[in-house]
Design an enzyme around this catalytic site. Structure first.
Site, PDB file in Angstrom:
ATOM      1  N   SER A 278       0.869  -1.183   0.000  1.00 45.98           N
ATOM      2  CA  SER A 278       0.000   0.000   0.000  1.00 45.98           C
ATOM      3  C   SER A 278       0.905   1.233   0.000  1.00 45.98           C
ATOM      4  O   SER A 278       2.077   1.147   0.391  1.00 45.98           O
ATOM      5  CB  SER A 278      -0.860   0.001   1.266  1.00 45.98           C
TER       6      SER A 278
ATOM      7  N   TYR B 156      -1.794  -0.749  10.446  1.00 44.21           N
ATOM      8  CA  TYR B 156      -1.939  -1.086   9.029  1.00 44.21           C
ATOM      9  C   TYR B 156      -0.666  -0.690   8.265  1.00 44.21           C
ATOM     10  O   TYR B 156      -0.099  -1.487   7.512  1.00 44.21           O
ATOM     11  CB  TYR B 156      -3.163  -0.359   8.468  1.00 44.21           C
TER      12      TYR B 156
HETATM   13  N1  LIG Z   1      -8.707  -0.344  -1.284  1.00 42.65           N
HETATM   14  C1  LIG Z   1      -7.658   0.407  -1.050  1.00 42.65           C
HETATM   15  O1  LIG Z   1      -7.745   1.623  -1.049  1.00 42.65           O
HETATM   16  C2  LIG Z   1      -6.309  -0.226  -0.849  1.00 42.65           C
HETATM   17  C3  LIG Z   1      -5.199   0.616  -0.895  1.00 42.65           C
HETATM   18  C4  LIG Z   1      -3.950   0.063  -0.726  1.00 42.65           C
HETATM   19  C5  LIG Z   1      -3.807  -1.288  -0.513  1.00 42.65           C
HETATM   20  N2  LIG Z   1      -4.894  -2.077  -0.474  1.00 42.65           N
HETATM   21  C6  LIG Z   1      -4.679  -3.511  -0.229  1.00 42.65           C
HETATM   22  O2  LIG Z   1      -5.248  -4.242  -1.291  1.00 42.65           O
HETATM   23  C7  LIG Z   1      -5.597  -5.527  -0.822  1.00 42.65           C
HETATM   24  C8  LIG Z   1      -7.004  -5.846  -1.258  1.00 42.65           C
HETATM   25  O3  LIG Z   1      -7.890  -4.988  -0.635  1.00 42.65           O
HETATM   26  P1  LIG Z   1      -9.259  -4.495  -1.257  1.00 42.65           P
HETATM   27  O4  LIG Z   1      -9.247  -3.038  -1.203  1.00 42.65           O
HETATM   28  O5  LIG Z   1      -9.511  -5.139  -2.525  1.00 42.65           O
HETATM   29  O6  LIG Z   1     -10.245  -5.008  -0.124  1.00 42.65           O
HETATM   30  P2  LIG Z   1     -11.584  -5.881  -0.130  1.00 42.65           P
HETATM   31  O7  LIG Z   1     -12.060  -5.868   1.276  1.00 42.65           O
HETATM   32  O8  LIG Z   1     -12.496  -5.426  -1.207  1.00 42.65           O
HETATM   33  O9  LIG Z   1     -11.066  -7.336  -0.506  1.00 42.65           O
HETATM   34  C9  LIG Z   1     -10.262  -8.073   0.358  1.00 42.65           C
HETATM   35  C10 LIG Z   1     -10.588  -9.539   0.207  1.00 42.65           C
HETATM   36  O10 LIG Z   1      -9.667 -10.271   1.009  1.00 42.65           O
HETATM   37  C11 LIG Z   1     -10.391 -11.253   1.737  1.00 42.65           C
HETATM   38  N3  LIG Z   1      -9.683 -11.541   2.965  1.00 42.65           N
HETATM   39  C12 LIG Z   1      -9.546 -10.747   4.037  1.00 42.65           C
HETATM   40  N4  LIG Z   1      -8.841 -11.381   4.988  1.00 42.65           N
HETATM   41  C13 LIG Z   1      -8.557 -12.601   4.501  1.00 42.65           C
HETATM   42  C14 LIG Z   1      -7.876 -13.712   5.031  1.00 42.65           C
HETATM   43  N5  LIG Z   1      -7.370 -13.700   6.262  1.00 42.65           N
HETATM   44  N6  LIG Z   1      -7.743 -14.804   4.259  1.00 42.65           N
HETATM   45  C15 LIG Z   1      -8.260 -14.834   3.022  1.00 42.65           C
HETATM   46  N7  LIG Z   1      -8.925 -13.817   2.494  1.00 42.65           N
HETATM   47  C16 LIG Z   1      -9.078 -12.707   3.221  1.00 42.65           C
HETATM   48  C17 LIG Z   1     -11.739 -10.654   1.993  1.00 42.65           C
HETATM   49  O11 LIG Z   1     -12.721 -11.657   2.234  1.00 42.65           O
HETATM   50  C18 LIG Z   1     -11.987  -9.897   0.692  1.00 42.65           C
HETATM   51  O12 LIG Z   1     -12.636 -10.717  -0.256  1.00 42.65           O
HETATM   52  C19 LIG Z   1      -5.400  -5.512   0.685  1.00 42.65           C
HETATM   53  O13 LIG Z   1      -4.155  -6.096   0.990  1.00 42.65           O
HETATM   54  C20 LIG Z   1      -5.362  -4.042   1.001  1.00 42.65           C
HETATM   55  O14 LIG Z   1      -4.635  -3.765   2.169  1.00 42.65           O
HETATM   56  C21 LIG Z   1      -6.159  -1.588  -0.639  1.00 42.65           C
END
Ligand SMILES: NC(=O)c1ccc[n+]([C@@H]2O[C@H](COP(=O)([O-])OP(=O)(O)OC[C@H]3O[C@@H](n4cnc5c(N)ncnc54)[C@H](O)[C@@H]3O)[C@@H](O)[C@H]2O)c1
Length: 603
Positions: free
Chosen positions: A473, A486
């Site tokens: 991130s 985080y």
């Molecule tokens: N959305 C943002 O703004 C953003 C920014 C930077 C980084 N990220 C990173 O991107 C990645 C994806 O996030 P997203 O935004 O798509 O979120 P999201 O919540 O839409 O999707 C995350 C998915 O991961 C699954 N998940 C969570 N914990 C889990 C576990 N212990 N085992 C298996 N599956 C698990 C959830 O069920 C969900 O389907 C994450 O690592 C997040 O930190 C997101």
């Protein structure tokens, strides 16, 4: 170079000559027929054949093409090597070794050129279950390729024609009378092993076979009997009647990768794979080839079994219509095995779809079984030849070990691993309990560690490259008073990625950290806000969901950045303008970033 131990040689009579055929493995298993090129004999496949038998359990058949190795020589030579006669030979071999079941055909160089004929003529329909082609195009497709560029020339097309023309110098020479025969029986024959070693990096050994000079002299008729007539009048109906796997070595000195542009027009079911290697891949990359042949053959066999079971039940051929892989990166990822964690939502789901569109075989992992299953289902519709769902919590080491064992046993070594699963947690350091820390580190850091350790190790052991993508991130390099836990987890993921990248560089495995800014996903709605009561937590979740919605950066763009990063083997990619801006600040004006941190940006 000799045949692997246990090879059973036999003779098959066809068109007045005897072909030397070798068989390995259990004839009850699916049969893979390997056809060699020029100037080789069946022994060029020895390394691949032994792996296909010992590691993958196939029934493997190799034969010396007429005029080569220990097979008979047609008389007269002129007209003795036409594609029609080579097709007769192939059918005679298949009839002898697998009379009741279609075979999986694999061809290299001229073995591939003739196999294209086999798989596109009517009389072999039903005898070929699949075809894997390496470094040898169909002469008909090549003829159309040239015609298209001649009749509708653009600077790019003329460049492609000239490019392939320059690579084909040896084809012109082989059309001259006597000269090639003299060269092969004289200096070229003597120097050939050295040339292959130096230029193609073919390992030293007792290569070439003693019959090299006569193989090469007779094989010149493959070119003389077929190239000119076919290129002048390519068949208009040269459509493949079996699924085809195209393996293109990107460093092939004799064939341009552009030759295969538009191949989908001729092959309804095409899987593309690119290998960074030279022309003689059966000698230089036997592990990789054996595992790709296994993947492809096994998936076709599974489909055949499902179809047979469906027919037995009287099912019709209905169901959702699958789209062929057309994505931008289809050439790079088609047929590759890609595992994405957290694939049930947001960035993970979009990434699974992007790989599916590129024709990859997708394993969607999520702790939520239903959403993982949905991602796998939809992946099939957007272009994945195969997709599976696995319900696993990435923070659970034992569950991850079980997952890795299952994936390796059932689908093979993962080519691209995307450690994406992650959770959000917001609130001041002093409101963050040890339990909160453990939860966020367990998923965001340990989940990535388990993935890298379990799937990365097998990737490294396989020794044929691969790629690991870790979704970190912008919070990894952008401090904030709102996200201490985080951000710490993501900073650790970034550093882990860098260290692993250094460790795996020599094994040809790339490691990338992707650092998105604010992306419109479900993460805000599920993030934990510490130090507040449940009602306030819900209010904050709604507020940040609204803010991210207004920002409206789609996860599909992050997915696209993931595929691009793998193709370009990037170490670290900030995605979104704010992530790129804060990355620039972290490098050139860290003080400004520290000042911003005190304001407290959202997740
Ligand atoms: N959305 C943002 O703004 C953003 C920014 C930077 C980084 N990220 C990173 O991107 C990645 C994806 O996030 P997203 O935004 O798509 O979120 P999201 O919540 O839409 O999707 C995350 C998915 O991961 C699954 N998940 C969570 N914990 C889990 C576990 N212990 N085992 C298996 N599956 C698990 C959830 O069920 C969900 O389907 C994450 O690592 C997040 O930190 C997101």
């Amino acid at each position: 170079m000799t045949l692997p131990e246990g090879a059973r040689e036999r003779w098959v009579r066809t068109g007045g000559i005897e072909l030397c055929v070798a068989e390995l493995g259990d004839p009850e298993r699916p049969t893979v027929v390997l056809v060699h090129g020029y100037p080789d004999s069946k022994e060029v496949w020895s390394e691949v054949a032994s792996r296909l038998v010992d590691r993958h359990g196939f029934h493997v058949v190799l034969y010396d093409v007429r005029g080569h190795g220990r097979s008979g020589v047609p008389k007269p030579l002129r007209g003795g090597f036409t594609l029609e006669k080579l097709t007769d030979d192939f059918l005679a071999v298949v009839e002898a070794v697998s009379p009741d079941r279609p075979v999986h055909l694999v061809g290299h160089d001229w073995g591939s050129v003739q196999s294209w004929e086999f798989v596109t003529v009517e009389r072999t329909r039903g005898r070929i279950a699949s075809f894997t082609s390496m470094s040898g195009p169909s002469l008909d497709h090549f003829g159309h390729w040239i015609n298209k560029r001649m009749t509708r020339p653009t600077p790019r097309r003329v460049g492609q024609l000239l490019g392939q023309g320059a690579k084909s110098w040896y084809v012109y020479l082989l059309h001259t009378p006597v000269l090639p025969e003299l060269a092969w029986r004289g200096p070229l024959g003597k120097r050939w092993p050295g040339i292959l070693r130096r230029i193609e990096k073919v390992p030293a050994g007792d290569y070439p076979t003693p019959s090299l000079a006569s193989d090469a002299a007779h094989g010149a008729w493959l070119y003389r009997d077929n190239v000119r007539p076919r290129l002048r009048r390519p068949r208009a109906d040269a459509y493949a009647h079996a699924p085809v796997q195209l393996i293109t070595p990107s460093g092939d000195r004799f064939l341009s990768e552009r030759l295969y542009d538009g191949l989908e027009d001729w092959v309804p079911r095409l899987t593309r794979r690119v290998l960074p290697a030279g022309h003689w891949i059966p000698r230089t990359r036997p592990d990789r080839l054996a595992s790709w042949i296994d993947d492809f053959v096994s998936s076709v066999e599974r489909e055949r079994q499902t179809e047979a079971a469906g027919e037995a039940r009287g099912d019709d051929a209905g169901g959702p219509v699958r789209k062929a892989a057309t994505g931008r990166y289809a050439e790079r990822f088609a047929g590759q095995l890609v595992l994405v964690t957290g694939a049930g939502s947001g960035i993970g789901r979009a990434t699974a779809f992007a790989f599916a569109e590129a024709g990859a075989r997708v394993i969607a992992v999520d702790r939520d079984a239903e959403s993982a299953a949905r991602t796998a289902e939809l992946s099939l519709l957007v272009g994945a030849p195969e997709a599976w769902a696995e319900a696993v919590d990435v923070s659970d080491e034992q569950a991850m070990e079980k997952l890795a064992a299952k994936v390796h046993a059932e689908h093979g070594v993962v080519d691209v691993l995307v450690n994406n699963a992650g959770i959000g947690l917001s609130g001041s350091f002093f409101d963050t309990t040890s339990e909160d820390w453990r939860r966020v580190l367990d998923v965001n850091l340990w989940g990535v560690i388990h993935g890298c350790a379990l799937f990365g190790r097998r990737m490294a052991e396989r020794g044929q490259g691969g790629h690991i993508v870790n979704i970190a991130s912008a919070a990894a390099y952008q401090p904030s008073k709102a996200l201490p836990a985080y951000s710490t987890s993501k900073a650790a993921v970034l550093m882990l990625s860098e260290c692993l990248r250094a460790e795996l560089a020599d094994q040809g495995i790339g490691v990338t950290a992707i650092c998105p800014g604010l992306v419109n996903t479900n993460i805000t709605a599920t993030a934990t806000f510490v130090g507040v009561d449940a009602q306030e937590e819900r209010r904050r979740q709604r507020r940040s969901t609204r803010a991210y919605g207004l920002r409206n950066y789609p996860p599909e763009k992050v997915a696209n950045a993931v595929l691009r990063a793998v193709v370009l083997d990037k170490a670290m990619v900030p995605v979104t303008p704010e992530a790129r801006g804060s990355y620039a600040l972290s490098r050139f004006l860290p003080r400004a970033l520290r000042a911003l941190a005190r304001v407290g940006p959202p997740l």
